[in-house]
Motif scaffolding. Structure first.
Motif, PDB file in Angstrom:
ATOM      1  N   ASN A   1      37.163 -43.983 -23.677  1.00 22.10           N
ATOM      2  CA  ASN A   1      36.006 -44.048 -22.788  1.00 22.10           C
ATOM      3  C   ASN A   1      36.112 -45.251 -21.850  1.00 22.10           C
ATOM      4  O   ASN A   1      35.813 -45.165 -20.658  1.00 22.10           O
ATOM      5  CB  ASN A   1      34.725 -44.132 -23.617  1.00 22.10           C
ATOM      6  CG  ASN A   1      33.470 -44.080 -22.771  1.00 22.10           C
ATOM      7  OD1 ASN A   1      33.181 -43.085 -22.106  1.00 22.10           O
ATOM      8  ND2 ASN A   1      32.711 -45.158 -22.776  1.00 22.10           N
ATOM      9  N   ASP A   2      36.568 -46.389 -22.403  1.00 22.74           N
ATOM     10  CA  ASP A   2      36.749 -47.588 -21.576  1.00 22.74           C
ATOM     11  C   ASP A   2      37.758 -47.334 -20.454  1.00 22.74           C
ATOM     12  O   ASP A   2      37.521 -47.731 -19.301  1.00 22.74           O
ATOM     13  CB  ASP A   2      37.234 -48.757 -22.435  1.00 22.74           C
ATOM     14  CG  ASP A   2      36.179 -49.272 -23.392  1.00 22.74           C
ATOM     15  OD1 ASP A   2      34.980 -49.087 -23.118  1.00 22.74           O
ATOM     16  OD2 ASP A   2      36.549 -49.857 -24.420  1.00 22.74           O
TER      17      ASP A   2
ATOM     18  N   SER B   1      34.216 -55.232 -22.980  1.00 16.62           N
ATOM     19  CA  SER B   1      33.475 -54.140 -23.600  1.00 16.62           C
ATOM     20  C   SER B   1      33.787 -54.063 -25.081  1.00 16.62           C
ATOM     21  O   SER B   1      34.805 -54.574 -25.554  1.00 16.62           O
ATOM     22  CB  SER B   1      33.819 -52.810 -22.921  1.00 16.62           C
ATOM     23  OG  SER B   1      35.207 -52.528 -23.030  1.00 16.62           O
ATOM     24  N   CYS B   2      32.892 -53.403 -25.807  1.00 19.12           N
ATOM     25  CA  CYS B   2      33.072 -53.256 -27.253  1.00 19.12           C
ATOM     26  C   CYS B   2      32.124 -52.185 -27.772  1.00 19.12           C
ATOM     27  O   CYS B   2      31.044 -51.957 -27.206  1.00 19.12           O
ATOM     28  CB  CYS B   2      32.780 -54.591 -27.949  1.00 19.12           C
ATOM     29  SG  CYS B   2      33.372 -54.688 -29.653  1.00 19.12           S
ATOM     30  N   GLY B   3      32.507 -51.540 -28.883  1.00 21.03           N
ATOM     31  CA  GLY B   3      31.621 -50.601 -29.547  1.00 21.03           C
ATOM     32  C   GLY B   3      30.515 -51.330 -30.291  1.00 21.03           C
ATOM     33  O   GLY B   3      30.737 -52.413 -30.846  1.00 21.03           O
ATOM     34  N   ASP B   4      29.323 -50.739 -30.328  1.00 23.73           N
ATOM     35  CA  ASP B   4      28.194 -51.422 -30.950  1.00 23.73           C
ATOM     36  C   ASP B   4      28.298 -51.502 -32.470  1.00 23.73           C
ATOM     37  O   ASP B   4      27.557 -52.263 -33.107  1.00 23.73           O
ATOM     38  CB  ASP B   4      26.865 -50.785 -30.524  1.00 23.73           C
ATOM     39  CG  ASP B   4      26.755 -49.307 -30.877  1.00 23.73           C
ATOM     40  OD1 ASP B   4      27.665 -48.762 -31.554  1.00 23.73           O
ATOM     41  OD2 ASP B   4      25.750 -48.683 -30.478  1.00 23.73           O
ATOM     42  N   GLN B   5      29.213 -50.743 -33.067  1.00 24.82           N
ATOM     43  CA  GLN B   5      29.430 -50.789 -34.514  1.00 24.82           C
ATOM     44  C   GLN B   5      30.726 -51.503 -34.882  1.00 24.82           C
ATOM     45  O   GLN B   5      31.172 -51.442 -36.024  1.00 24.82           O
ATOM     46  CB  GLN B   5      29.451 -49.353 -35.087  1.00 24.82           C
ATOM     47  CG  GLN B   5      28.186 -48.557 -34.826  1.00 24.82           C
ATOM     48  CD  GLN B   5      26.959 -49.229 -35.406  1.00 24.82           C
ATOM     49  OE1 GLN B   5      26.946 -49.606 -36.589  1.00 24.82           O
ATOM     50  NE2 GLN B   5      25.924 -49.389 -34.597  1.00 24.82           N
ATOM     51  N   ASP B   6      31.326 -52.186 -33.926  1.00 30.74           N
ATOM     52  CA  ASP B   6      32.612 -52.859 -34.133  1.00 30.74           C
ATOM     53  C   ASP B   6      32.390 -54.212 -34.809  1.00 30.74           C
ATOM     54  O   ASP B   6      31.586 -55.030 -34.332  1.00 30.74           O
ATOM     55  CB  ASP B   6      33.297 -53.065 -32.775  1.00 30.74           C
ATOM     56  CG  ASP B   6      34.761 -53.461 -32.889  1.00 30.74           C
ATOM     57  OD1 ASP B   6      35.101 -54.225 -33.808  1.00 30.74           O
ATOM     58  OD2 ASP B   6      35.551 -53.007 -32.042  1.00 30.74           O
TER      59      ASP B   6
END
Length: 283
Positions: free
Chosen positions: A265-266, A224-229
């Motif tokens: 959140n993860d 998983s990853c943040g979309d702004q990372d």
């Protein structure tokens, strides 16, 4: 023959679970301390590391229902490049998140170990954390984890043995460690994942040289990853390789950057899947 073809198509469709961010966000208050529920405890342990040659420390979260007469699976939860064994506790409030989930009956009882992933004699996150010896210590931690920490934990606490009862997850540098060590030791861990994994993550062909072995041995593989990372390319390249080779995994792109809002959140999402047959689509 037609039935066989339909099964092949179905298996390919199930090879990756892509979770839409709008359907996978923790509810408000998930990380807020609730006074009127049962709470787990945090222990500090000290174990001798043959790998490093010194005593090292780790934090251990015991669930609210903990009893020495029961036995538990274990989640090993790793920190990032600038942290230590206290980083998750200080910034990610895992004890609060997990306490709240236990109160809702959403978790399988487990022990959570938060170690220091910088395996060297002076393992504090001081000075230049990018020094070669400090970066190298994150790789050295693989031996410390498998040969020193895990045996100590399993001797000190009532722990269920074997691969099926061990999970390895981490954030950023720790996410890379979790993928590298977890996928590199499939007889040790059955639940593996990285949150916003850093560039220390091996290239996919080195990380997963034998996709069939991963299919056969893992219960859960999560990326998983943040979309702004800015590091999202690491997660994307791993996902594309897994998808190409038909390796079932959870691929979760969520709103946010490289920070604890994302990682909390993860943890909320992942913890509900561990050590049971849970469906990510039902979270």
């Amino acid at each position: 023959m037609m039935i066989k073809k339909l099964w092949i198509i179905l298996l390919l469709l199930l090879a990756v679970i892509v979770i839409k961010a709008q359907n996978m966000q923790a509810p408000g208050g998930f990380d807020v301390y609730q006074k009127d529920i049962s709470h787990g405890n945090i222990d500090t342990i000290f174990y001798f590391s043959e790998t490093v040659g010194v005593k090292r420390s780790a934090l251990v979260y015991l669930p609210p229902s903990f009893s020495s007469k029961k036995s538990y699976p274990v989640l090993y939860l790793l920190h990032g490049i600038g942290g230590d064994e206290y980083e998750w506790l200080k910034n990610g409030t895992p004890h609060i998140i997990l306490d709240n989930l236990y109160a809702q009956g959403k978790l399988e009882p487990m022990i959570v170990v938060m170690p220091n992933g910088r395996a060297m004699k002076d393992d504090r996150a001081t000075g230049n954390i990018m020094d070669a010896d400090k970066i190298g210590a994150f790789s050295t931690f693989q031996s410390d984890l498998i040969h020193d920490l895990i045996p100590y934990v399993e001797k000190k606490y009532p722990v269920k043995p074997n691969q099926i009862n061990r999970a390895l997850f981490g954030l950023s540098m720790g996410g890379g460690q979790a993928l590298n060590f977890g996928l590199g030791n499939l007889d040790t861990f059955a639940w593996v994942g990285g949150f916003s994994s850093a560039p220390n993550t091996h290239l996919p062909e080195n990380l997963i040289p034998n996709p069939q072995e991963v299919k056969n041995k893992l219960k859960l593989l999560w990326i998983s990853c943040g979309d702004q990372d800015g590091l999202i390319n690491i997660t994307n390249r791993t996902h594309k390789y897994l998808e190409k080779h038909g390796v079932q995994h959870v691929f979760y792109i969520e709103p946010g950057g490289h920070d604890f809002k994302v990682w909390k959140n993860d943890l909320y999402m992942v913890s509900q899947l561990l050590f049971k047959n849970a469906n990510p689509d039902k979270l």
